[in-house]
Design a protein around this motif. Structure first.
Motif, PDB file in Angstrom:
ATOM      1  N   ALA A  16     -25.719 -14.025   3.653  1.00 52.51           N
ATOM      2  CA  ALA A  16     -26.744 -13.943   2.607  1.00 52.51           C
ATOM      3  C   ALA A  16     -27.042 -12.484   2.282  1.00 52.51           C
ATOM      4  CB  ALA A  16     -28.017 -14.663   3.050  1.00 52.51           C
ATOM      5  N   LYS A  17     -27.086 -11.638   3.295  1.00 53.25           N
ATOM      6  CA  LYS A  17     -27.310 -10.208   3.068  1.00 53.25           C
ATOM      7  C   LYS A  17     -26.163  -9.607   2.253  1.00 53.25           C
ATOM      8  CE  LYS A  17     -29.742  -9.308   7.418  1.00 53.25           C
ATOM      9  NZ  LYS A  17     -29.657  -8.526   8.669  1.00 53.25           N
ATOM     10  N   LYS A  18     -24.910  -9.952   2.653  1.00 51.02           N
ATOM     11  CA  LYS A  18     -23.753  -9.426   1.929  1.00 51.02           C
ATOM     12  C   LYS A  18     -23.750  -9.906   0.486  1.00 51.02           C
ATOM     13  CE  LYS A  18     -20.219 -10.452   4.606  1.00 51.02           C
ATOM     14  NZ  LYS A  18     -19.063 -10.506   5.525  1.00 51.02           N
ATOM     15  N   SER A  19     -24.106 -11.156   0.268  1.00 46.33           N
ATOM     16  CA  SER A  19     -24.164 -11.680  -1.103  1.00 46.33           C
ATOM     17  C   SER A  19     -25.204 -10.951  -1.922  1.00 46.33           C
ATOM     18  CB  SER A  19     -24.476 -13.175  -1.094  1.00 46.33           C
ATOM     19  OG  SER A  19     -23.418 -13.890  -0.529  1.00 46.33           O
ATOM     20  N   TRP A  20     -26.346 -10.651  -1.316  1.00 49.94           N
ATOM     21  CA  TRP A  20     -27.395  -9.916  -2.024  1.00 49.94           C
ATOM     22  C   TRP A  20     -26.883  -8.536  -2.423  1.00 49.94           C
ATOM     23  CZ3 TRP A  20     -30.099  -5.419  -1.909  1.00 49.94           C
ATOM     24  CH2 TRP A  20     -31.249  -5.361  -2.696  1.00 49.94           C
ATOM     25  N   VAL A  21     -26.235  -7.856  -1.488  1.00 46.27           N
ATOM     26  CA  VAL A  21     -25.696  -6.522  -1.786  1.00 46.27           C
ATOM     27  C   VAL A  21     -24.652  -6.624  -2.897  1.00 46.27           C
ATOM     28  CG1 VAL A  21     -24.310  -4.604  -0.873  1.00 46.27           C
ATOM     29  CG2 VAL A  21     -26.197  -5.536   0.483  1.00 46.27           C
ATOM     30  N   ASP A  22     -23.746  -7.588  -2.791  1.00 51.22           N
ATOM     31  CA  ASP A  22     -22.693  -7.738  -3.803  1.00 51.22           C
ATOM     32  C   ASP A  22     -23.263  -8.071  -5.177  1.00 51.22           C
ATOM     33  OD1 ASP A  22     -20.824  -7.197  -1.837  1.00 51.22           O
ATOM     34  OD2 ASP A  22     -20.287  -9.301  -1.528  1.00 51.22           O
ATOM     35  N   SER A  29     -20.200   3.289  -4.017  1.00 48.60           N
ATOM     36  CA  SER A  29     -20.615   4.332  -3.072  1.00 48.60           C
ATOM     37  C   SER A  29     -21.903   3.948  -2.342  1.00 48.60           C
ATOM     38  CB  SER A  29     -20.799   5.676  -3.786  1.00 48.60           C
ATOM     39  OG  SER A  29     -21.883   5.625  -4.693  1.00 48.60           O
ATOM     40  N   MET A  30     -22.658   3.015  -2.897  1.00 45.09           N
ATOM     41  CA  MET A  30     -23.869   2.530  -2.240  1.00 45.09           C
ATOM     42  C   MET A  30     -23.620   1.204  -1.506  1.00 45.09           C
ATOM     43  SD  MET A  30     -26.694   3.450  -5.142  1.00 45.09           S
ATOM     44  CE  MET A  30     -28.007   2.584  -4.329  1.00 45.09           C
ATOM     45  N   SER A  31     -22.810   0.339  -2.082  1.00 40.41           N
ATOM     46  CA  SER A  31     -22.618  -0.984  -1.478  1.00 40.41           C
ATOM     47  C   SER A  31     -21.732  -0.943  -0.226  1.00 40.41           C
ATOM     48  CB  SER A  31     -22.037  -1.965  -2.494  1.00 40.41           C
ATOM     49  OG  SER A  31     -20.731  -1.584  -2.877  1.00 40.41           O
ATOM     50  N   LYS A  32     -20.733  -0.049  -0.203  1.00 38.64           N
ATOM     51  CA  LYS A  32     -19.843   0.001   0.961  1.00 38.64           C
ATOM     52  C   LYS A  32     -20.595   0.342   2.242  1.00 38.64           C
ATOM     53  CE  LYS A  32     -15.514   1.828   2.752  1.00 38.64           C
ATOM     54  NZ  LYS A  32     -15.818   1.227   4.000  1.00 38.64           N
ATOM     55  N   PRO A  33     -21.433   1.384   2.271  1.00 39.86           N
ATOM     56  CA  PRO A  33     -22.173   1.659   3.512  1.00 39.86           C
ATOM     57  C   PRO A  33     -23.096   0.507   3.915  1.00 39.86           C
ATOM     58  CG  PRO A  33     -22.344   3.530   2.024  1.00 39.86           C
ATOM     59  CD  PRO A  33     -21.672   2.424   1.277  1.00 39.86           C
ATOM     60  N   ASN A  35     -22.619  -2.749   3.279  1.00 39.74           N
ATOM     61  CA  ASN A  35     -21.783  -3.824   3.814  1.00 39.74           C
ATOM     62  C   ASN A  35     -21.196  -3.460   5.179  1.00 39.74           C
ATOM     63  OD1 ASN A  35     -22.039  -5.935   1.926  1.00 39.74           O
ATOM     64  ND2 ASN A  35     -20.675  -4.873   0.520  1.00 39.74           N
ATOM     65  N   ASP A  36     -20.859  -2.182   5.363  1.00 39.13           N
ATOM     66  CA  ASP A  36     -20.382  -1.742   6.683  1.00 39.13           C
ATOM     67  C   ASP A  36     -21.484  -1.907   7.724  1.00 39.13           C
ATOM     68  OD1 ASP A  36     -17.936  -1.107   5.582  1.00 39.13           O
ATOM     69  OD2 ASP A  36     -18.316   1.058   5.510  1.00 39.13           O
ATOM     70  N   PHE A  37     -22.707  -1.572   7.354  1.00 39.26           N
ATOM     71  CA  PHE A  37     -23.842  -1.727   8.267  1.00 39.26           C
ATOM     72  C   PHE A  37     -24.055  -3.198   8.617  1.00 39.26           C
ATOM     73  CE2 PHE A  37     -28.388  -2.492   8.948  1.00 39.26           C
ATOM     74  CZ  PHE A  37     -28.568  -1.740  10.105  1.00 39.26           C
ATOM     75  N   ILE A  38     -23.970  -4.065   7.622  1.00 40.54           N
ATOM     76  CA  ILE A  38     -24.137  -5.504   7.862  1.00 40.54           C
ATOM     77  C   ILE A  38     -23.051  -6.004   8.804  1.00 40.54           C
ATOM     78  CG2 ILE A  38     -24.064  -7.781   6.767  1.00 40.54           C
ATOM     79  CD1 ILE A  38     -25.361  -6.390   4.273  1.00 40.54           C
ATOM     80  N   LYS A  39     -21.816  -5.517   8.636  1.00 37.91           N
ATOM     81  CA  LYS A  39     -20.708  -5.932   9.517  1.00 37.91           C
ATOM     82  C   LYS A  39     -20.992  -5.518  10.961  1.00 37.91           C
ATOM     83  CE  LYS A  39     -15.783  -5.492  10.180  1.00 37.91           C
ATOM     84  NZ  LYS A  39     -15.017  -4.402  10.719  1.00 37.91           N
ATOM     85  N   VAL A  40     -21.403  -4.274  11.164  1.00 39.85           N
ATOM     86  CA  VAL A  40     -21.694  -3.797  12.516  1.00 39.85           C
ATOM     87  C   VAL A  40     -22.894  -4.545  13.098  1.00 39.85           C
ATOM     88  CG1 VAL A  40     -22.457  -1.772  13.832  1.00 39.85           C
ATOM     89  CG2 VAL A  40     -20.672  -1.536  12.117  1.00 39.85           C
ATOM     90  N   GLN A  41     -23.883  -4.797  12.265  1.00 39.73           N
ATOM     91  CA  GLN A  41     -25.068  -5.547  12.689  1.00 39.73           C
ATOM     92  C   GLN A  41     -24.674  -6.961  13.139  1.00 39.73           C
ATOM     93  OE1 GLN A  41     -27.867  -6.441   9.500  1.00 39.73           O
ATOM     94  NE2 GLN A  41     -29.479  -5.457  10.691  1.00 39.73           N
ATOM     95  N   THR A  42     -23.755  -7.576  12.426  1.00 32.32           N
ATOM     96  CA  THR A  42     -23.274  -8.916  12.775  1.00 32.32           C
ATOM     97  C   THR A  42     -22.590  -8.903  14.133  1.00 32.32           C
ATOM     98  OG1 THR A  42     -22.959  -9.445  10.437  1.00 32.32           O
ATOM     99  CG2 THR A  42     -21.784 -10.823  12.022  1.00 32.32           C
ATOM    100  N   GLU A  43     -21.697  -7.934  14.335  1.00 30.47           N
ATOM    101  CA  GLU A  43     -20.984  -7.830  15.612  1.00 30.47           C
ATOM    102  C   GLU A  43     -21.967  -7.605  16.766  1.00 30.47           C
ATOM    103  OE1 GLU A  43     -18.311  -4.637  14.751  1.00 30.47           O
ATOM    104  OE2 GLU A  43     -17.032  -5.888  13.487  1.00 30.47           O
ATOM    105  N   PHE A  44     -22.932  -6.715  16.564  1.00 30.23           N
ATOM    106  CA  PHE A  44     -23.915  -6.430  17.610  1.00 30.23           C
ATOM    107  C   PHE A  44     -24.735  -7.674  17.938  1.00 30.23           C
ATOM    108  CE2 PHE A  44     -28.304  -5.558  18.720  1.00 30.23           C
ATOM    109  CZ  PHE A  44     -28.140  -4.840  19.892  1.00 30.23           C
ATOM    110  N   THR A  45     -25.202  -8.363  16.908  1.00 29.69           N
ATOM    111  CA  THR A  45     -26.049  -9.536  17.120  1.00 29.69           C
ATOM    112  C   THR A  45     -25.295 -10.637  17.853  1.00 29.69           C
ATOM    113  OG1 THR A  45     -27.281  -8.978  15.122  1.00 29.69           O
ATOM    114  CG2 THR A  45     -27.550 -11.207  15.966  1.00 29.69           C
TER     115      THR A  45
END
Length: 68
Positions: A16-22, A29-33, A35-45
């Motif tokens: 849902a977060k990624k969809s909101w960003v997309d 230049s704003m969406s890539k960081p 989405n990268d943060f969301i990916k790392v957040q997903t792995e950590f969680t």
């Protein structure tokens, strides 16, 4: 909760977060960081929940031994 269900809920929220960003952040230049943060957040969680579940299972097993 089993790992499959836990990961399903995490993925649902993170997707849902990624969809909101997309949808709302069109500048790459704003969406890539973001989405990268969301990916790392997903792995950590997912990793944090895996270890939390392992601890909860170990604590439950220890309590079951005490009750015997």
């Amino acid at each position: 909760m089993n790992e499959y269900m836990t990961n399903m809920w995490i993925d649902m929220i993170q997707n849902a977060k990624k969809s909101w960003v997309d949808t709302w952040i069109k500048d790459e230049s704003m969406s890539k960081p973001l989405n990268d943060f969301i990916k790392v957040q997903t792995e950590f969680t997912k990793d944090a929940m895996k270890h939390t579940n392992a601890f909860a299972n170990a604590a439950g097993a220890a309590m079951a031994k005490v009750m015997k």
